[in-house]
Design an enzyme around this catalytic site. Structure first.
Site, PDB file in Angstrom:
ATOM      1  N   GLY A 155      33.582  45.422  41.335  1.00 39.57           N
ATOM      2  CA  GLY A 155      34.015  44.247  40.580  1.00 39.57           C
ATOM      3  C   GLY A 155      33.212  43.045  41.041  1.00 39.57           C
ATOM      4  CB  CYS A 176      51.849  18.383  44.267  1.00 34.61           C
ATOM      5  SG  CYS A 176      51.396  16.972  43.266  1.00 34.61           S
TER       6      CYS A 176
END
Ligand code: LLP
Length: 425
Positions: free
Chosen positions: A276, A342
């Site tokens: 991959g 955040c």
């Protein structure tokens, strides 16, 4: 190379990244056809000495249909791990026989769908899965082609979160139990069990654990044959590592190819590979814009518009992705590169020497073609970013920016609506 400075501006092949940013905005993934093809060719060349090698791209690394189609044209099949990946591989024109279904938790529904599609083989992860698959096959009056995935209990010398063959790993059948289980599964009438599969981890740059693994597999094949089993296929998985930063070693593909030939030449089987990262990683960059530069001690924060939801690897695996400015900068500085999400883990680089970028500048994270867009989420209600394909002097959007709010239809519970109506009335 495919991502290079031309004059004082970074390009993807013949296209300026600034032009792409103007056309599609930022952040955006940008892929180079030439880079993808060159990695695919390098893989094929390295394994040219293996007489019956079959190359299956691990779709999880990058499931974009343009990537899959390009690789299919270059002779790659697909290694899939879900019904979704099955659908994508088939849509990309990959022949069912060239699809291998890996994965530790395939649902019975997914098994049935893949069986109906006539895929090449299933890599079994546990005995019950084999029993269920056998029953599904019998109901269709067919036999399901299958390999048994073995866990050789070998440390791949890579990041713990991408090691898959430790003694406590969830993947495969413990080496010591594999032969007995193979015998039981081979006796099931709905299975055509014809070999074994193995995958010990990802981003492996050390040849030794792979060689040790293949030795073990060779011993297991000999034992299974001695017990009367027919072994025609062995799947050696993926895992070949690339270099993410200057000076970091990658897997030496010539050495890998020679080692595979040496270890497998007496097996007399078709050998499957499931790369991959090696194929896709270097074919992509993540184009981003500097939102703000926030002064701080000891180092400023460069706040870019890409975040951990777009590229999760640094937050998940402390992965290093090179960061460079699109417009050449006169000098460099030490900075922290962070995204707007955040979370304190939304940090791409800590106290790193990078191009001295300023507010509004464009920059890229390199080597993100594998496990980049593929792992994106909409955390913080951020959109999935577009993907752009570059071929020579042309570029095209191959995945649209998907506004987070439109990812799926939402609705309020109907009773809250009627409550509101009642209150109004
Ligand atoms: N085959 C199997 C059974 C696998 O589990 C994997 C990857 C591959 C092939 C492909 O491995 P590759 O050639 O790409 O190393 N998200 C992580 C990587 C997870 C790999 C999972 N399995 C990362 O970003 O580093």
């Amino acid at each position: 190379m495919s991502f290079e400075m031309q004059g004082d501006e970074l390009h993807a092949e013949g296209v300026s990244l600034a032009a792409i940013a103007r056309a599609v905005g930022t952040p955006a993934y940008v892929y180079s056809e030439a880079a993808l093809r060159s990695a695919a060719d390098a893989f094929t060349t390295a394994l040219a000495g293996v007489p019956r090698a079959r190359r299956m791209f691990a779709v999880k690394a990058n499931p974009n249909p343009t990537i899959l189609r390009t690789l299919a044209r270059l002779g790659f099949g697909a290694d899939i791990v879900s019904g979704g990946e099955l659908a994508l591989a088939l849509q990309a024109g990959i022949a069912p026989k060239d699809i291998v279904y890996s994965g530790v938790g395939k649902t019975p529904g997914e098994l049935a769908t893949a069986l109906a599609a006539g895929i090449g083989r299933f890599n079994l992860e546990l005995e019950r899965e084999g029993e269920v698959l056998s029953a599904l096959a019998l109901a269709r009056c067919v036999r399901a082609p299958a390999l048994l995935r073995v866990n050789p209990h070998i440390d791949a010398h890579t990041h713990a979160k991408i090691s898959t063959a430790m003694a406590d790993s969830k993947f495969g059948i413990a080496y010591g139990e594999a032969a007995a289980m193979y015998g039981r599964l081979a006796a099931l009438p709905g299975l055509d069990l014809h070999g074994v599969a193995v995958h010990i981890g990802s981003q492996i740059t050390d040849l030794a654990p792979l060689r040790a693994t293949y030795r073990r597999i060779g011993q297991l094949i000999a034992r299974l044959r001695a017990e009367g089993h027919r072994i025609t296929h062995v799947d050696l998985g993926g895992g070949l590592g690339v270099s993410y930063r200057d000076g970091e070693p990658a897997m030496d593909m010539a050495a890998y190819g020679a080692m595979v030939v040496q270890e497998t030449q007496d097996w007399g089987v078709t050998v499957l590979f499931e790369p991959g990262r090696f194929i896709a990683a270097r074919a992509g960059v993540l184009l981003t814009r500097v939102l703000w530069v926030k002064p701080a001690l000891p180092h400023p924060f460069v706040i870019v518009d890409a975040a951990m939801n777009d590229l999760a690897r640094p937050a998940l695996y402390d992965a290093w992705h090179e960061f460079s400015a699109v417009q050449a900068t006169p000098d460099r500085f030490v900075a922290n590169i962070v995204g707007p999400v955040c979370e304190s883990s939304d940090i791409f680089a800590r106290a790193r020497v990078v191009d001295r970028v300023r507010e509004g500048d464009l920059a890229v994270f390199h080597t993100v073609g594998a496990y980049g867009a593929a792992m994106a989420s909409t955390y913080n209600a951020r959109p999935l970013v577009p993907e752009v394909w570059v071929e020579g002097a042309r570029f095209a959007v191959i995945a649209e920016r998907l506004p987070a709010a439109a990812v799926r239809p939402h609705r309020l519970p109907e009773w809250t609506a009627s409550r509101a109506v009642a209150r109004l009335a």
